[in-house]
Structure formats: structure tokens, C-alpha cells
Design a protein around this motif. Structure first.
Motif, PDB file in Angstrom:
ATOM      1  N   GLY A 179       3.018  -8.500 -11.172  1.00 46.04           N
ATOM      2  CA  GLY A 179       2.661  -7.213 -11.743  1.00 46.04           C
ATOM      3  C   GLY A 179       2.766  -6.098 -10.719  1.00 46.04           C
ATOM      4  N   GLU A 180       2.086  -5.019 -10.979  1.00 45.53           N
ATOM      5  CA  GLU A 180       2.157  -3.834 -10.125  1.00 45.53           C
ATOM      6  C   GLU A 180       1.157  -3.929  -8.977  1.00 45.53           C
ATOM      7  N   PHE A 181       1.585  -3.498  -7.789  1.00 44.82           N
ATOM      8  CA  PHE A 181       0.707  -3.478  -6.629  1.00 44.82           C
ATOM      9  C   PHE A 181      -0.297  -2.340  -6.782  1.00 44.82           C
ATOM     10  N   VAL A 182      -1.592  -2.695  -6.729  1.00 47.57           N
ATOM     11  CA  VAL A 182      -2.637  -1.692  -6.942  1.00 47.57           C
ATOM     12  C   VAL A 182      -3.572  -1.576  -5.741  1.00 47.57           C
ATOM     13  N   ASP A 194       5.084 -12.875 -13.469  1.00 48.13           N
ATOM     14  CA  ASP A 194       5.211 -12.050 -12.274  1.00 48.13           C
ATOM     15  C   ASP A 194       3.846 -11.577 -11.796  1.00 48.13           C
ATOM     16  N   PHE A 208      -2.823  -7.082  -6.849  1.00 37.78           N
ATOM     17  CA  PHE A 208      -1.848  -6.752  -7.879  1.00 37.78           C
ATOM     18  C   PHE A 208      -2.523  -6.701  -9.235  1.00 37.78           C
ATOM     19  N   ASN A 209      -1.894  -5.994 -10.144  1.00 37.01           N
ATOM     20  CA  ASN A 209      -2.363  -5.910 -11.526  1.00 37.01           C
ATOM     21  C   ASN A 209      -1.782  -7.088 -12.314  1.00 37.01           C
ATOM     22  N   THR A 210      -2.185  -8.289 -11.908  1.00 37.49           N
ATOM     23  CA  THR A 210      -1.601  -9.502 -12.454  1.00 37.49           C
ATOM     24  C   THR A 210      -2.259  -9.873 -13.772  1.00 37.49           C
ATOM     25  N   GLU A 225      -7.701  -1.355  -5.824  1.00 32.80           N
ATOM     26  CA  GLU A 225      -8.271  -0.895  -7.095  1.00 32.80           C
ATOM     27  C   GLU A 225      -9.073  -1.992  -7.781  1.00 32.80           C
TER      28      GLU A 225
END
Length: 312
Positions: free
Chosen positions: A68-71, A66, A58-60, A74
């Protein structure tokens, strides 16, 4: 034709049942006694590793609650393609190459010499082991004073003999020399204790027989001590490689990875990424890559050890 079946004697059946029940009770008792360790091991080691594995996808950001966005992968792609990560990995590797030979050989020599002392042997064992119990922060601050230019003990010692002391804290070569000396002095005692314990398992009769046959102290060391200590030497080598690759405290406190990040190890790189630039997902991915490298080193050592044992 009549087939007869002989039933087991009642006494034998009772003995077998009793053995099974005893084995079951021993297993339950073993799990019960192991439960506190297993619980703490799961909470503070396995649990964080699994959380870090999840975060690495994730883009934590470490300043947000939270994930963040699942990446996906990456973060791993970014880590493997980042020059700074590999530079810090090289710094950890260089530190390992500088310290491991000293911390494998010198404690062995000291342990052998201490074992041959007949009087006040306890004093030398305590003297060699004592620095290991000093906290890393205290050791780093002590050596920072010793390495201080002009007023430090090393600088004054070089001046006393008409030489110029190395720039321990201001140059790259001096910094590596400084942290190597510090680490060897500080962690020397742990390996010394391992070697001392292994030496106590070697019978004195072996050395006495060799001495009667005319073997010198060096020949006894080469033909008796080293071969019998080979498993311990291999263990010390593995533990020291893993410990050196995980270096952080002394370099961070003494040098802050300087000068100009030329001594920054990989753990400090992960720390700076996660808690300075707040890229928690990227830092977690870097941690996982580093963790896999350590696991690979351990696996290679175990494979080599088992193969050597099978050949023997």
C-alpha cells in the motif's frame, strides 16, 4: 647491556595451541547444535516482527497483496490517539491486576503444602499441574457450560443454597469474575511447578535446625522459605504479568470481548482491526506499540533485579 628473551617451553606452547583449538571446536559445535533453534527462531519470531515493523509504516490492507501507500508514522499517531486502543489496553491491565496476585501467591502456598506431604506427594503435584495441559478452547467451553444461567453447575449450586448466581456471561462484573476464576484454575499449575522445583533446592537440614530451635511452621515459611524463594517469586511475578497482559484465548472464546466489548483485551482489538476491518498497517502499528510496552516492563524488571543484586 645485553637483553635476553626467554622463549616459552615447547610443551607450554603446544598446550596453549591445543587449548585454543579445543575452544574453537567447542564454539563451532555449540553453533552447530544451536542452528536448528536459531533458524526457526529467526523465521517464526524475528522475521514476523521485522515484517510487522515494515508494514506499520504503510497503509496496508490485509485483503491485498501489496504494502500500500507509505504513510510514515501516521498509523502510530492514530493508535496513540485512539480511545478504543487504550480501553482495550486497560482491559488487559485490569485482567492482570485481577489474576496476578492469585497466580503468584496461591501456587506458592500449594507448593509448600505439597512439599510437606510425606505420602503420595506425586498425586497432589499431578493434580495441581494437570489443568495447565488442557487446551484453552476446551477450558473455555467447559467453563461456558459451568457458567450457563439456570442449567450451569454454578447456577444450580447457588440455587441449592437459596442464592442467585452472578450473571457470569451477561454483565461486566460477572464476566471479569468468570474469566478470573477460569484463568486461575487453568494456569495455576505452571507456577506451581516453578515453585516446587525451587523448593527442592532448599536443604531439609535448614528446616530441621529451625524446628529444633523452636520455630513454628509459619515462622519457617516467613524466615526461610520466602527469603530463599525470593528470586523465583520475582521470576514468577514477571512471567505472570507478561502472560496476563497477553491474554486472548479464554476471553475471546468465552466472552468474545463482551458484553459490549467491556472485556476486550488489546490483542483481540488488534485481531479485530487486522482481520475484521482489514487495516493491516494500523494493526501492525498497534502491535509494535504493545510490543514496546512489554519490552519496557521487562527492562524495568531486569534493571530492578540487577540493582537489587548489586546492593546485596
Amino acid at each position: 647491556m645485553t637483553t635476553t628473551t626467554t622463549a616459552p617451553a615447547p610443551g607450554i606452547a603446544k598446550v596453549e595451541t591445543s587449548a585454543v583449538e579445543t575452544s574453537g571446536r567447542d564454539n563451532r559445535a555449540g553453533w552447530l547444535f544451536s542452528a536448528p533453534f536459531l533458524i526457526l527462531y529467526g523465521l517464526f519470531l524475528v522475521g514476523p516482527v521485522l515484517v510487522g515493523l515494515v508494514i506499520s509504516f504503510f497503509n496496508t490492507a490485509t485483503v491485498k497483496n501489496d504494502l500500500g501507500e507509505f504513510v510514515a508514522f501516521e498509523n502510530y499517531t492514530a493508535v496513540l490517539g485512539n480511545v478504543d486502543f487504550w480501553k482495550s489496553m486497560w482491559h488487559s491491565t485490569l485482567f492482570t491486576l485481577l489474576t496476578v496476585p492469585f497466580l503468584v501467591v496461591l501456587p506458592l502456598v500449594a507448593a509448600v503444602l505439597a512439599s510437606r506431604i510425606s505420602r503420595n506427594r506425586w498425586f497432589f503435584r499431578i493434580a495441581f499441574f494437570a489443568p495447565y495441559v488442557v487446551p484453552s478452547a476446551s477450558v473455555a467451553l467447559i467453563f461456558a457450560f459451568l457458567y450457563a444461567p439456570q442449567i450451569g453447575l454454578f447456577a444450580q449450586g447457588f440455587d441449592a443454597v437459596g442464592l442467585t448466581a452472578p450473571d457470569f456471561l451477561g454483565s461486566t462484573n460477572g464476566a471479569w469474575l468468570a474469566v478470573t476464576i477460569l484463568t486461575v484454575w487453568w494456569t495455576f499449575g505452571f507456577n506451581f511447578v516453578l515453585y516446587t522445583a525451587a523448593l527442592q533446592d532448599i536443604p531439609e537440614d535448614t528446616y530441621e535446625a529451625a524446628a529444633i530451635d523452636g520455630a513454628s511452621a509459619w515462622q519457617q515459611m516467613r524466615s526461610i522459605t520466602v527469603p530463599l524463594l525470593r528470586p523465583t517469586i520475582g521470576l514468577v511475578l514477571l512471567l505472570q504479568i507478561l502472560a496476563s497482559l497477553k491474554v486472548f484465548d479464554q476471553i475471546f472464546i468465552l466472552l468474545q470481548g463482551g458484553p459490549n466489548l467491556t472485556t476486550r483485551p488489546v490483542i483481540q482489538y488488534i485481531y479485530d482491526t487486522g482481520f475484521t476491518t482489514y487495516r493491516g498497517g494500523y494493526a501492525a502499528a498497534a502491535t509494535m506499540v504493545y510490543f514496546l510496552i512489554l519490552v519496557a516492563i521487562s527492562a524495568v524488571w531486569m534493571f530492578a533485579t540487577r540493582r537489587r543484586g548489586a546492593d546485596a
